[in-house]
Structures are given as structure tokens and as C-alpha cells.
Motif scaffolding. Structure first.
Motif, PDB file in Angstrom:
ATOM      1  N   ALA A 108     -39.726  59.046  65.359  1.00 23.87           N
ATOM      2  CA  ALA A 108     -39.562  57.704  66.018  1.00 23.87           C
ATOM      3  C   ALA A 108     -39.529  56.723  65.050  1.00 23.87           C
ATOM      4  CB  ALA A 108     -40.780  57.477  66.924  1.00 23.87           C
ATOM      5  N   VAL A 109     -40.148  56.759  63.718  1.00 23.65           N
ATOM      6  CA  VAL A 109     -40.103  56.092  62.747  1.00 23.65           C
ATOM      7  C   VAL A 109     -38.580  55.802  62.076  1.00 23.65           C
ATOM      8  CG1 VAL A 109     -40.779  55.233  60.350  1.00 23.65           C
ATOM      9  CG2 VAL A 109     -42.294  55.825  62.098  1.00 23.65           C
ATOM     10  N   LEU A 110     -37.999  57.157  61.911  1.00 29.19           N
ATOM     11  CA  LEU A 110     -36.719  57.391  61.290  1.00 29.19           C
ATOM     12  C   LEU A 110     -35.633  56.837  62.242  1.00 29.19           C
ATOM     13  CD1 LEU A 110     -37.226  60.801  59.746  1.00 29.19           C
ATOM     14  CD2 LEU A 110     -36.811  58.679  58.469  1.00 29.19           C
ATOM     15  N   TYR A 111     -35.759  57.084  63.523  1.00 27.56           N
ATOM     16  CA  TYR A 111     -34.542  56.555  64.362  1.00 27.56           C
ATOM     17  C   TYR A 111     -34.686  54.892  64.662  1.00 27.56           C
ATOM     18  CZ  TYR A 111     -33.093  61.462  65.663  1.00 27.56           C
ATOM     19  OH  TYR A 111     -32.467  62.689  65.542  1.00 27.56           O
ATOM     20  N   GLY A 112     -35.916  54.512  64.516  1.00 25.89           N
ATOM     21  CA  GLY A 112     -36.121  53.154  64.694  1.00 25.89           C
ATOM     22  C   GLY A 112     -35.583  52.469  63.645  1.00 25.89           C
ATOM     23  N   ALA A 113     -35.603  53.049  62.453  1.00 26.73           N
ATOM     24  CA  ALA A 113     -35.026  52.160  61.170  1.00 26.73           C
ATOM     25  C   ALA A 113     -33.566  52.550  61.333  1.00 26.73           C
ATOM     26  CB  ALA A 113     -35.389  53.059  59.909  1.00 26.73           C
ATOM     27  N   ILE A 122     -31.559  53.488  66.718  1.00 29.54           N
ATOM     28  CA  ILE A 122     -31.255  54.512  67.514  1.00 29.54           C
ATOM     29  C   ILE A 122     -32.182  54.621  68.678  1.00 29.54           C
ATOM     30  CG2 ILE A 122     -30.451  56.742  68.016  1.00 29.54           C
ATOM     31  CD1 ILE A 122     -29.428  56.743  65.043  1.00 29.54           C
ATOM     32  N   ALA A 123     -32.031  54.249  69.718  1.00 29.74           N
ATOM     33  CA  ALA A 123     -32.979  53.984  70.723  1.00 29.74           C
ATOM     34  C   ALA A 123     -33.377  55.765  71.455  1.00 29.74           C
ATOM     35  CB  ALA A 123     -32.702  53.329  72.097  1.00 29.74           C
ATOM     36  N   ARG A 124     -34.238  56.009  71.806  1.00 31.61           N
ATOM     37  CA  ARG A 124     -34.829  57.429  72.125  1.00 31.61           C
ATOM     38  C   ARG A 124     -33.736  57.893  73.171  1.00 31.61           C
ATOM     39  NH1 ARG A 124     -39.331  60.590  72.132  1.00 31.61           N
ATOM     40  NH2 ARG A 124     -39.655  61.964  73.693  1.00 31.61           N
ATOM     41  N   GLU A 125     -33.217  57.061  74.184  1.00 34.64           N
ATOM     42  CA  GLU A 125     -32.597  57.543  75.151  1.00 34.64           C
ATOM     43  C   GLU A 125     -30.835  57.320  74.674  1.00 34.64           C
ATOM     44  OE1 GLU A 125     -32.834  53.247  75.373  1.00 34.64           O
ATOM     45  OE2 GLU A 125     -34.188  54.862  75.236  1.00 34.64           O
ATOM     46  N   ASP A 126     -30.630  57.139  73.505  1.00 37.52           N
ATOM     47  CA  ASP A 126     -29.146  57.111  72.986  1.00 37.52           C
ATOM     48  C   ASP A 126     -28.869  58.461  72.348  1.00 37.52           C
ATOM     49  OD1 ASP A 126     -26.948  56.513  71.659  1.00 37.52           O
ATOM     50  OD2 ASP A 126     -27.465  54.968  70.309  1.00 37.52           O
ATOM     51  N   THR A 127     -28.313  59.341  73.516  1.00 38.62           N
ATOM     52  CA  THR A 127     -28.123  60.720  73.071  1.00 38.62           C
ATOM     53  C   THR A 127     -27.060  60.812  72.029  1.00 38.62           C
ATOM     54  OG1 THR A 127     -29.097  61.394  75.232  1.00 38.62           O
ATOM     55  CG2 THR A 127     -27.639  62.950  74.022  1.00 38.62           C
ATOM     56  N   PRO A 175     -30.146  51.578  47.548  1.00 34.33           N
ATOM     57  CA  PRO A 175     -31.270  50.983  47.481  1.00 34.33           C
ATOM     58  C   PRO A 175     -30.970  50.015  48.788  1.00 34.33           C
ATOM     59  CG  PRO A 175     -29.728  50.067  45.844  1.00 34.33           C
ATOM     60  CD  PRO A 175     -29.240  51.485  46.252  1.00 34.33           C
ATOM     61  N   GLU A 176     -30.033  49.774  49.435  1.00 36.55           N
ATOM     62  CA  GLU A 176     -29.725  48.840  50.379  1.00 36.55           C
ATOM     63  C   GLU A 176     -29.944  49.497  51.557  1.00 36.55           C
ATOM     64  OE1 GLU A 176     -29.093  45.500  49.713  1.00 36.55           O
ATOM     65  OE2 GLU A 176     -29.278  46.094  47.524  1.00 36.55           O
ATOM     66  N   ALA A 177     -30.251  50.552  51.968  1.00 37.99           N
ATOM     67  CA  ALA A 177     -30.379  51.457  53.245  1.00 37.99           C
ATOM     68  C   ALA A 177     -31.930  51.270  53.655  1.00 37.99           C
ATOM     69  CB  ALA A 177     -30.063  52.858  52.874  1.00 37.99           C
ATOM     70  N   SER A 178     -32.097  50.596  54.714  1.00 40.41           N
ATOM     71  CA  SER A 178     -33.354  50.564  55.284  1.00 40.41           C
ATOM     72  C   SER A 178     -34.167  51.736  55.491  1.00 40.41           C
ATOM     73  CB  SER A 178     -33.194  49.576  56.533  1.00 40.41           C
ATOM     74  OG  SER A 178     -32.565  50.287  57.637  1.00 40.41           O
ATOM     75  N   VAL A 179     -33.457  52.702  55.872  1.00 38.99           N
ATOM     76  CA  VAL A 179     -34.207  53.962  55.875  1.00 38.99           C
ATOM     77  C   VAL A 179     -34.647  54.684  54.763  1.00 38.99           C
ATOM     78  CG1 VAL A 179     -32.047  55.465  55.553  1.00 38.99           C
ATOM     79  CG2 VAL A 179     -33.974  56.288  57.238  1.00 38.99           C
ATOM     80  N   ASN A 180     -34.383  54.170  53.728  1.00 33.48           N
ATOM     81  CA  ASN A 180     -34.780  54.554  52.359  1.00 33.48           C
ATOM     82  C   ASN A 180     -35.964  53.849  51.796  1.00 33.48           C
ATOM     83  OD1 ASN A 180     -32.805  56.689  52.202  1.00 33.48           O
ATOM     84  ND2 ASN A 180     -31.495  55.421  50.602  1.00 33.48           N
ATOM     85  N   ARG A 181     -36.370  52.717  52.750  1.00 39.13           N
ATOM     86  CA  ARG A 181     -37.628  51.968  52.229  1.00 39.13           C
ATOM     87  C   ARG A 181     -38.824  52.421  53.300  1.00 39.13           C
ATOM     88  NH1 ARG A 181     -33.564  48.132  51.659  1.00 39.13           N
ATOM     89  NH2 ARG A 181     -33.812  47.077  53.920  1.00 39.13           N
ATOM     90  N   LEU A 182     -38.546  53.576  53.913  1.00 38.66           N
ATOM     91  CA  LEU A 182     -39.770  53.765  55.019  1.00 38.66           C
ATOM     92  C   LEU A 182     -40.681  54.500  54.228  1.00 38.66           C
ATOM     93  CD1 LEU A 182     -37.752  55.047  58.084  1.00 38.66           C
ATOM     94  CD2 LEU A 182     -38.655  52.816  57.733  1.00 38.66           C
ATOM     95  N   ASP A 183     -42.071  54.551  54.450  1.00 36.88           N
ATOM     96  CA  ASP A 183     -43.125  55.360  54.122  1.00 36.88           C
ATOM     97  C   ASP A 183     -43.571  56.028  55.279  1.00 36.88           C
ATOM     98  OD1 ASP A 183     -45.234  56.490  52.918  1.00 36.88           O
ATOM     99  OD2 ASP A 183     -45.878  54.745  51.736  1.00 36.88           O
TER     100      ASP A 183
END
Length: 230
Positions: free
Chosen positions: A101-106, A109-114, A205-213
Motif C-alpha cells: 500500500a505504501v509503495l503503490y501509494g508513492a 497507483i490506486a488499489r483498483e487500478d489493475t 534522487p528525484e524519485a519519490s518511491v526512493n524516499r520511502l521508509d
């Protein structure tokens, strides 16, 4: 051990992140060799060193990606090992779902977006744009559990060495879903089992997915103390 050495080691471990967007710049050959030499120092049962590692760059990387994507699009999955996490309500499944959920949110991508999720999954097989990927194989030694554990320690050395050198890697279990495809592509025997891959390079460094913890569970969820004080 000096305080500085402990602090440096702790910093490397706690700063390691799994990158999912990379710059195209290749890692210098000397650094790749250094990472491989560090990984080679991993412990193993009776010094069996049960790992075989294939590293791909350039055109070889692109050909591997194309073969795996073709199998993915055809639904031709062939994992050597189970991919389940137990009962649907287990703590392990919940942790996996929370991380997803955290990764797809970053990635927006919504849960229903197959369709969006399918495209995101396929990026695993494009190695998230990383210039290099290492595939980790294990031979059929006994029930493979000890050997696979040894390969895990090899992989940890690999990942920490990347971090210490200013690079990033991401272990990807999805690569193991296409074991037959990879073996056929490389001409490898059936008794060499594919565990997973590690895509690596310089994180974008600009990718938001890479700033997740994603975080980790507290110690008391995992550790039982016996006459031990913390």
C-alpha cells in the motif's frame, strides 16, 4: 571495536534502502568487483559457498529483460520455490500488504487500478531502470534450506557493500518466478535453482518511491529474551 567503527557500521545498515528507480549510469567495474569480493566473505555451512551469481549489464541485461517480459506477458511463470506467506490473515501477509500500500501509494497507483498495478509489476523485469542486475542461484544441496540461507547472507553482504559505496540495490523475488525462462536463456541445468535477483546502480534522487521508509516491526514482535536484559 572503536566507537567510530560501530557508528559507521550502524549507519550503513540503517541507511540501506531498496531503490525502485535508478539512474542509467553504470557502476564502475572496480566497484562491482569490490561488491562481489565483499559478498564472497559471507559465512556458509561448512564453507560450502553454495552460490552461483550471474551479473548482467548492457546488451546482456536488455536480452535478459526481454526474455523475462515475454514470459510475463504470456503468463509463463515457473518458480522454483513457493511464493505464499501463509494464512491470509497472518502477520506476514499483513506486513506485505502494508508495504504494498505504501509503495503503490508513492507511485500514485490506486488499489483498483489493475492496469497500473500490472505495469508496475512489469517494471521488476525492467530492473527499475538499473544498469545492472545480479541473479542468485543455489544448487540442490539437501533440502536447499541451509544453502538458501547461505545465499541470503551473501545477498546481505552484497547489499550493504553497495550502500557503503554510495550505490543502491533492490532484492527482487519476482525474478525467481521465471526460473525456467532464465535457465533456458542462459543454458543452465535444472538443478540450479533461482532464488531472486538484485538490481543495482545509483538510485534516482528525484524519485519519490526512493524516499520511502517502510519501517520495521518493534523488537518485541520478533525477539524472546532468556535471562537477557536490554
Amino acid at each position: 571495536m572503536s566507537t567510530t567503527a560501530v557508528e559507521t557500521f550502524t549507519d550503513v545498515i540503517r541507511s540501506r534502502r531498496s531503490a525502485r528507480a535508478f539512474l542509467p549510469d553504470p557502476v564502475p567495474a572496480d566497484d562491482i568487483r569490490g561488491v562481489l569480493e565483499d559478498a564472497q566473505r559471507a559465512p556458509s555451512h561448512s564453507n560450502t559457498q553454495p552460490w552461483e551469481v550471474h551479473v548482467f549489464s548492457g546488451d546482456a541485461r536488455d536480452r535478459l529483460s526481454a526474455a523475462m517480459l515475454k514470459a510475463f506477458e504470456a503468463g509463463q511463470m515457473s518458480p522454483d520455490f513457493t511464493t505464499t506467506y501463509g494464512a491470509d490473515d497472518s502477520v506476514h501477509v499483513r506486513r506485505s500488504q502494508q508495504a504494498g500500500a505504501v509503495l503503490y501509494g508513492a507511485m500514485g497507483i490506486a488499489r483498483e487500478d489493475t492496469d497500473g498495478r500490472t505495469k508496475a509489476i512489469a517494471e521488476n523485469l525492467r530492473f527499475y531502470g538499473a544498469p545492472h542486475v545480479a541473479l542468485l542461484f543455489v544448487p540442490e544441496l539437501g533440502d536447499v534450506v541451509r544453502a538458501a540461507n547461505d545465499v541470503g547472507m551473501y545477498a546481505q553482504n552484497f547489499l550493504l557493500s553497495l550502500t557503503a559505496r554510495g550505490y543502491h540495490g533492490v532484492p527482487q523475488g519476482m525474478h525467481g518466478l521465471f526460473a525456467d525462462t532464465v535457465r533456458a536463456h542462459l543454458g543452465l541445468p535444472a538443478d540450479l535453482k533461482l532464488l531472486y535477483g538484485i538490481s543495482f546502480g545509483t538510485a534516482d534522487p528525484e524519485a519519490s518511491v526512493n524516499r520511502l521508509d517502510i519501517g520495521r516491526a518493534p523488537l518485541d514482535e520478533h525477539i524472546v529474551l532468556h535471562d537477557t536484559s536490554l
